[in-house]
Design a protein around this motif. Structure first.
Motif, PDB file in Angstrom:
ATOM      1  N   ALA A  23       0.843  -1.195   0.000  1.00 33.83           N
ATOM      2  CA  ALA A  23       0.000   0.000   0.000  1.00 33.83           C
ATOM      3  C   ALA A  23       0.877   1.243   0.000  1.00 33.83           C
ATOM      4  CB  ALA A  23      -0.908  -0.013   1.226  1.00 33.83           C
ATOM      5  N   THR A  24       2.098   1.091   0.485  1.00 36.66           N
ATOM      6  CA  THR A  24       3.024   2.230   0.534  1.00 36.66           C
ATOM      7  C   THR A  24       3.320   2.732  -0.869  1.00 36.66           C
ATOM      8  OG1 THR A  24       3.973   1.363   2.551  1.00 36.66           O
ATOM      9  CG2 THR A  24       5.334   2.906   1.302  1.00 36.66           C
ATOM     10  N   ASP A  68      -7.142   4.389   1.806  1.00 37.85           N
ATOM     11  CA  ASP A  68      -6.242   3.342   2.290  1.00 37.85           C
ATOM     12  C   ASP A  68      -7.068   2.433   3.195  1.00 37.85           C
ATOM     13  OD1 ASP A  68      -4.424   1.846   3.766  1.00 37.85           O
ATOM     14  OD2 ASP A  68      -2.984   3.485   3.981  1.00 37.85           O
ATOM     15  N   TYR A 115      -6.636  -2.030   6.640  1.00 36.91           N
ATOM     16  CA  TYR A 115      -7.135  -2.727   7.844  1.00 36.91           C
ATOM     17  C   TYR A 115      -8.592  -3.169   7.685  1.00 36.91           C
ATOM     18  CZ  TYR A 115      -2.864  -0.859   9.857  1.00 36.91           C
ATOM     19  OH  TYR A 115      -1.542  -0.572  10.093  1.00 36.91           O
ATOM     20  N   SER A 123      -0.361  -7.010   3.509  1.00 37.21           N
ATOM     21  CA  SER A 123       0.445  -6.891   4.727  1.00 37.21           C
ATOM     22  C   SER A 123      -0.299  -7.225   6.012  1.00 37.21           C
ATOM     23  CB  SER A 123       0.982  -5.463   4.861  1.00 37.21           C
ATOM     24  OG  SER A 123       2.060  -5.271   3.999  1.00 37.21           O
ATOM     25  N   ARG A 170       5.526  -7.200   0.785  1.00 37.42           N
ATOM     26  CA  ARG A 170       5.424  -5.999  -0.032  1.00 37.42           C
ATOM     27  C   ARG A 170       4.525  -6.197  -1.251  1.00 37.42           C
ATOM     28  NH1 ARG A 170       5.069  -3.655   2.822  1.00 37.42           N
ATOM     29  NH2 ARG A 170       5.529  -1.670   1.824  1.00 37.42           N
TER      30      ARG A 170
HETATM   31  N1  PLP Z   1      -1.304   2.188   5.350  1.00 33.61           N
HETATM   32  C1  PLP Z   1      -1.463   2.227   6.677  1.00 33.61           C
HETATM   33  C2  PLP Z   1      -2.590   3.002   7.249  1.00 33.61           C
HETATM   34  C3  PLP Z   1      -0.575   1.543   7.517  1.00 33.61           C
HETATM   35  O1  PLP Z   1      -0.742   1.595   8.843  1.00 33.61           O
HETATM   36  C4  PLP Z   1       0.488   0.816   6.952  1.00 33.61           C
HETATM   37  C5  PLP Z   1       1.464   0.106   7.813  1.00 33.61           C
HETATM   38  O2  PLP Z   1       1.535   0.273   8.991  1.00 33.61           O
HETATM   39  C6  PLP Z   1       0.620   0.797   5.566  1.00 33.61           C
HETATM   40  C7  PLP Z   1      -0.294   1.486   4.795  1.00 33.61           C
HETATM   41  C8  PLP Z   1       1.713   0.040   4.904  1.00 33.61           C
HETATM   42  O3  PLP Z   1       1.170  -0.916   4.053  1.00 33.61           O
HETATM   43  P1  PLP Z   1       2.090  -1.853   3.149  1.00 33.61           P
HETATM   44  O4  PLP Z   1       2.850  -2.772   4.045  1.00 33.61           O
HETATM   45  O5  PLP Z   1       1.111  -2.568   2.267  1.00 33.61           O
HETATM   46  O6  PLP Z   1       2.994  -0.962   2.363  1.00 33.61           O
END
Ligand code: PLP
Length: 395
Positions: free
Chosen positions: A101-102, A208, A211, A241, A250
């Motif tokens: 998601a990052t 996003d 969760y 994740s 990832r």
């Molecule tokens: N978005 C939120 C709200 C998160 O809390 C986190 C990780 O803590 C991420 C994205 C990271 O997601 P990913 O591991 O898919 O890059």
């Protein structure tokens, strides 16, 4: 361009600091503290998906996948979105797989925002969003989520304040539901209010939803794209994740209308080419897990939430009850420290538990008495942390 230079550093990179959350993990290691800072599980991922990843490598799925994602994973994402959210999306034209998601968030912002644009972010916010907005050239505009008067209440925003943040140059609003760090789960009514503003100001929503399957107390996750009038203006972000306890794999994805997807895919291709091919294959297997997997995920986290929430309150924190995600935001005023950073330093070095200073979730000093704890840990890890927290003295 008149943007000031900072020696050899770009003006963009000079505007934000390294991640405080990830720094706290390094501090925890240095002091041998129990890490309730960063949100990664310390328990195993589901056996079936680990086997699927091993099998994918044995089957020689070892070369680049299609840049916007292996077809079987995109098809699995479309099936799951239809099953859980009732929206039909085209895996060929509306889904892009990326490195978590990052990457999804920065790719989305780079694809839609330009210098001069504004991006609305609720604060406290997951710290990546501020840096992502800056890297895309846009200016973040923060709107407060206010803590409830009673710790079992809901975090809320002031509708007038949100309305006042929208302007003709508002490109997008970033929504994170269920929310990190507050645990807020946005209601249909709130999402409809946001929809009205997005339509009025012709803004996008970048959501996003990492969760989405971690919910408590009867909270229901509503994907903003399912709100009438939002499908065409929403970029939905999700990933493996948190749902499958594989933060190190990832693998994440975006769902967006075809014109936005085309732009996102170009950005994604030149940023990373693609996510790890064998792990995409395992992703397709993960998304096919039976429904009761998700029920257990929430009920297991509920037990951990209640354990840590009760203990934090017992030792003197004002601990806000989260409705989703796996964090507890607290107020530490009762301990008599000058600010959150000093408190966390003491917590790590003298008590042996790491957490995240609240200020890292805010653009100003609003978080200076707040501290976030993650409870995505084994029961024994939580029990050991709680034992240590009992050593805290009220100020
Ligand atoms: N978005 C939120 C709200 C998160 O809390 C986190 C990780 O803590 C991420 C994205 C990271 O997601 P990913 O591991 O898919 O890059």
């Amino acid at each position: 361009m008149t943007t000031p230079k900072h020696g050899r550093i770009s003006a963009k990179a000079a505007q934000f600091t390294e991640s405080v959350i990830r720094e706290m993990t390094r501090e925890a290691l240095r002091h041998n503290a129990i890490n309730l800072a960063q949100g990664f599980p310390d328990f195993p991922a589901p056996a079936e998906i680990k086997l699927a990843a091993q099998q994918a490598i044995a089957d020689d799925i070892n070369q680049y996948a299609i840049t916007w994602g292996a077809r079987n994973l995109r098809e699995a994402i479309a099936r799951k979105f239809l099953q859980w959210q009732g929206l039909e999306v085209d895996p060929e034209r509306e889904i892009t797989v990326c490195c978590g998601a990052t990457e999804a968030m920065i790719a989305a912002l780079l694809a839609v925002a330009d210098p001069g644009d504004e991006v609305i972010v609720f604060e406290p916010f997951y710290e990546n969003y501020g840096a992502d907005a800056i890297l895309s050239g846009a200016t973040p505009r923060y709107v407060a989520l206010r803590p409830p008067a009673e710790p079992d209440g809901e975090w809320t925003f002031d509708p007038d304040e949100l309305r006042a943040a929208f302007h003709t140059n508002t490109r997008a609003i970033i929504l994170n539901t269920p929310n990190n760090p507050t645990g807020k789960v946005f209601t249909r009514q709130e999402l409809e209010f946001i929809r009205d503003l997005c339509v009025e100001f012709d803004a996008l929503a970048i959501t996003d939803e990492i969760y989405e399957h971690i919910l408590y107390d009867g909270a229901r996750h509503i994907s903003p794209a399912t709100i009438d009038g939002m499908r065409e203006r929403t970029i939905t972000i999700n990933g493996m994740s948190k749902t499958y306890s594989v933060t190190g794999w990832r693998v994440g994805w975006l769902i967006a209308p075809p014109d936005l997807t085309s732009a996102i895919r170009k950005v994604h291709d030149f940023l990373t080419v693609g996510a790890a091919a064998p792990l995409q294959a395992a992703g397709a297997a993960a998304l096919a897990l039976p429904d009761d997997y998700y029920e257990h995920l929430s009920s297991d986290y509920l037990a951990r939430r209640d354990h840590l929430l009760g203990a934090l309150r017992e030792v003197g924190f004002t601990a806000y009850r989260p409705r989703g995600a796996y964090y507890i935001m607290t107020n530490v005023r009762g301990f008599g420290f000058a600010n959150d950073v000093e408190f966390v330093r003491h917590l790590i070095a003298d008590i042996g538990v790491a957490a995240v200073p609240g200020s890292s979730f805010y653009s100003d000093d609003l978080g200076a008495q707040q501290v976030r704890f993650a409870f995505c840990k084994k029961e024994e890890t939580l029990a050991a942390a709680i034992e240590r927290l009992r050593g805290l003295k009220r100020g």
